[in-house]
Write an enzyme that holds these catalytic residues in place. Structure first.
Site, mmCIF file in Angstrom:
data_model
loop_
_atom_site.group_PDB
_atom_site.id
_atom_site.type_symbol
_atom_site.label_atom_id
_atom_site.label_comp_id
_atom_site.label_asym_id
_atom_site.label_seq_id
_atom_site.Cartn_x
_atom_site.Cartn_y
_atom_site.Cartn_z
ATOM 1 N N ASP A 282 0.826 -1.206 0.000
ATOM 2 C CA ASP A 282 0.000 0.000 0.000
ATOM 3 C C ASP A 282 0.864 1.262 0.000
ATOM 4 O O ASP A 282 1.857 1.341 0.732
ATOM 5 C CB ASP A 282 -0.874 -0.011 1.264
ATOM 6 C CG ASP A 282 -1.834 1.155 1.311
ATOM 7 O OD1 ASP A 282 -2.668 1.278 0.401
ATOM 8 O OD2 ASP A 282 -1.743 1.964 2.265
ATOM 9 N N GLU A 324 0.982 -0.740 -5.234
ATOM 10 C CA GLU A 324 -0.133 0.204 -5.239
ATOM 11 C C GLU A 324 0.490 1.593 -5.280
ATOM 12 O O GLU A 324 0.789 2.193 -4.249
ATOM 13 C CB GLU A 324 -1.023 0.041 -4.009
ATOM 14 C CG GLU A 324 -2.367 0.751 -4.156
ATOM 15 C CD GLU A 324 -2.442 2.128 -3.490
ATOM 16 O OE1 GLU A 324 -3.314 2.916 -3.861
ATOM 17 O OE2 GLU A 324 -1.633 2.418 -2.596
#
Ligand code: OTU
Length: 633
Positions: A282, A324
């Site tokens: 992330d 990401e």
């Protein structure tokens, strides 16, 4: 570095040797480590090489890796040994993503849905953050309080590991987030830092006063300008300022500190050892900070991920990384290959919505032709919606090169998807409006953005049909383009926006909750009814998945060529495997459009795999409004 990596390896070997009780294990570990050691030392010394204690830090990192290897369950060691290292490129890989609580209540509920995942054809299941998190504010779980504890309402870590095993028995790989940029302010490390422990304060970016935060802030971007402005938060308990790129309760981790690197390595390998096969990294752009820069996509962020990846190859090679990075396409590309095996493809995602709004595919075709190709050992994750907002992240240069004013175009798209543009079919909500830059992003489910909500509301059957065709057209692109298609679960039955979050004070400030609805059992039940809206979406999606999985040409190993169709309303690309070719065409306008295949083939017979209709390449083809074909030659 003064010492050669060969000499260093001799030193490490001796120290690590004592950790192993079994000779076979030791020798496998050493073989792997030896193969990667030189690049590991390169990467880590570019990050920490200046430190006098570099060798000691390196040793700790190697010990963490060895311990994780030793603790790794036998079944996973077997997976490491048996799995093709490019398994994620297979045509059989098809993904789905959901929130555990919203989609199925808890982990047991997810388990109960395995037959449904199989019915749909999924082989990759991304469960969004399910770790212990602060309540009620936790950014949808992206504020992690412990990487080793499941949120109690959802289940336990043991259950999660069992679920991973069971999914694998059904041919489904478990995918979890590794929220590596920050922890919640309730993580044990944060609690200790708050209490004044300097070791743990060193895990974060903490400052005694606002001098440095002010200086850094001069060049930083605000991610949530409306509800979490700024990038620093004052922590009264510790009398310190802490770096918080996202929300005040999400504390950025300090990877300039090798002890933190090592601690996060331990958490990462722990998750791999639970049976997680893909870790979605992330917010990777933000993991390295340097004064005077925007602290995004810095070279050291790349070195860090590459170092983690090398260690993953040693301890748990069945597990791969997914990037990401929702940033400029040039920057996204740099995370793919060495750092991460797979990556979201937000450019394709936003350009599909751009093409639906404009009815033109000029920018889509142009940017894809230029940017779709990635290293041969990697794969895109192609998607139309995620749990996040849509930011118009196409490249301004691409726009300029084909005469589009990027700024005006973004304004148009924002107006279009928030319904401010007359005649728009979309029901979207604004997100993250920044009055300084006039920047804005969009929220809404696939179905609502594609016009289904409005059409149903009006009871307009023609409009309903068009909305369904729009959904299928963009799905048809992501299921056929090279890479892993990823469904936001619920989209396969046309789930609409849910405005209920506006009455929940822990969610109402964040419009992203509009497209994170609860699974609707009633809608799901209608999926086999070909006359229902849900059935009209589910059936074709299921069919596309089955076709994709049955044809090796859809593997990411084979190239995708974006082609000029001669018709500005059509998206067109070709997949090629040796002598075989499939042309995928989608009409992005509400009018029928002509596809002239003579540009590519003469005197050829083609079959549309979706409708099983035969065509002659010499005859012009009419694609109906938002029509889609997968033409096999
Ligand atoms: C991610 O997204 C997650 O997907 C979000 O749900 C989280 O809120 C966030 O990280 C914090 O953990 O800004 O608007 O390029 O664009 O990481 C979404 C990276 C986000 C960011 C991206 C972030």
């Amino acid at each position: 570095m003064m010492v050669s990596s060969r000499d260093l390896w001799q030193v490490m070997r001796e120290r690590l040797s004592t950790l192993f009780s079994e000779e076979a294990q030791r020798s496998l570990f050493f073989t792997r480590m030896e193969g990667h050691f030189a690049s590991l030392v390169d990467l880590l010394s570019s990050l920490y090489g200046e430190r006098p204690d570099f060798v000691e830090q390196l040793e700790r990192i190697c010990v963490t890796t060895a311990q994780a290897f030793i603790e790794r369950p036998l079944a996973l060691h077997m997976l490491d040994a048996s799995r093709d290292e490019r398994w994620f490129q297979s045509e059989r890989v098809v993904g789905g993503v959901c929130y555990v609580d919203l989609y199925a209540g808890n982990l047991a509920g997810i388990r109960a849905r395995i037959p449904y995942f199989e019915e749909l054809g999924l082989t990759y299941l991304h469960l969004m953050p399910l770790f212990r998190m602060p309540v009620p504010f936790n950014d949808g779980g992206y504020a992690v309080s412990s990487f080793r504890e499941v949120r109690p309402e959802l289940g336990t870590m043991e259950e999660l590991a069992e679920l991973a095993t069971e999914l694998r028995a059904h041919g489904i790989s478990l995918v979890l987030d590794f929220v590596m940029n920050h922890t919640s302010d309730e993580h044990e490390w944060a609690l200790r830092a708050k209490a004044g422990d300097t070791v743990y304060q060193g895990y974060y970016w903490m400052f005694p006063d606002e001098t440095m935060p002010r200086r850094y802030s001069q060049t930083l971007r605000e991610i949530f300008p409306e509800h979490a402005p700024g990038s620093f938060t004052y922590v009264a308990e510790a009398q310190r300022w802490v770096w918080t790129t996202f929300h005040p309760y999400q504390w950025d981790l300090n990877y300039a500190n090798p002890a933190l690197f090592n601690a996060m390595l331990g958490e990462m390998l722990f998750l791999a050892n639970q049976g997680v096969e893909v870790l979605r990294l992330d917010a990777v752009p933000f993991i390295w900070k340097q004064l005077g820069t925007n602290c995004e996509n810095l070279p050291q962020a790349h070195e860090l991920i590459a170092a983690f990846n090398v260690l993953m190859r040693v301890a748990a090679p069945a597990t791969v990384f997914k990037a990401e990075a929702i940033v400029h396409p040039d920057e996204i590309a740099k995370y793919i290959g060495r750092e991460c095996e797979i990556s979201y493809n937000p450019l394709l995602m936003v350009l599909l919505w751009e093409a639906l709004a404009t009815t033109e595919t000029r920018l889509l075709q142009y940017s894809m032709k230029k940017r779709f190709a990635i290293p041969a050992n990697a794969a895109w994750v192609n998607y139309v919606r995620s749990h996040d907002d849509i930011g118009w992240g196409f490249a301004n240069e691409d726009c300029a090169e084909i005469g589009i004013d990027a700024w005006g175009h973004r304004n148009f798209l924002n107006d279009f998807y928030t319904g401010r543009f007359g005649g728009s079919f979309a029901n979207g909500l604004p997100f993250g409006y920044n009055p300084q830059t006039n920047d804005m992003r969009i929220c809404g489910t696939t179905a609502s953005l594609a016009g289904l909500e409005q059409a149903l509301h009006r009871g307009d059957t023609v409009a309903i049909g068009l909305a369904i065709q729009r959904i299928l057209a963009i799905m048809g692109v992501i299921f056929a383009a090279g890479g892993i298609p990823l469904l936001y679960l619920g989209d396969e039955v046309g789930t609409l926006n849910d405005y209920g979050y506006q009455h929940d004070s822990s969610k109402s400030y964040d419009n992203r909750w509009v497209h994170r609805p609860f699974a609707n059992e009633e809608t799901l039940k209608q999926r086999h009814d070909a006359a229902s809206v849900a059935g009209r979406i589910f059936g074709p999606i299921q069919h596309m998945i089955a076709l994709r999985k049955a044809n090796a040409i859809f593997a990411a190993t084979w190239p995708t060529y974006w082609l000029d169709s001669g018709n500005g309303h059509l998206a067109l690309f070709m997949r090629q495997m040796g002598q075989e070719a499939i042309y995928v065409a989608a009409n992005f306008s509400a009018q029928s459009q002509m596809l002239d295949m003579r540009r590519f083939a003469t005197n050829m017979r083609m079959t549309d795999m979706l409708s099983e209709t035969m065509y002659e390449s010499d005859q012009p083809m009419m694609l109906p409004p938002y029509g889609l074909v997968w033409l096999r030659c």
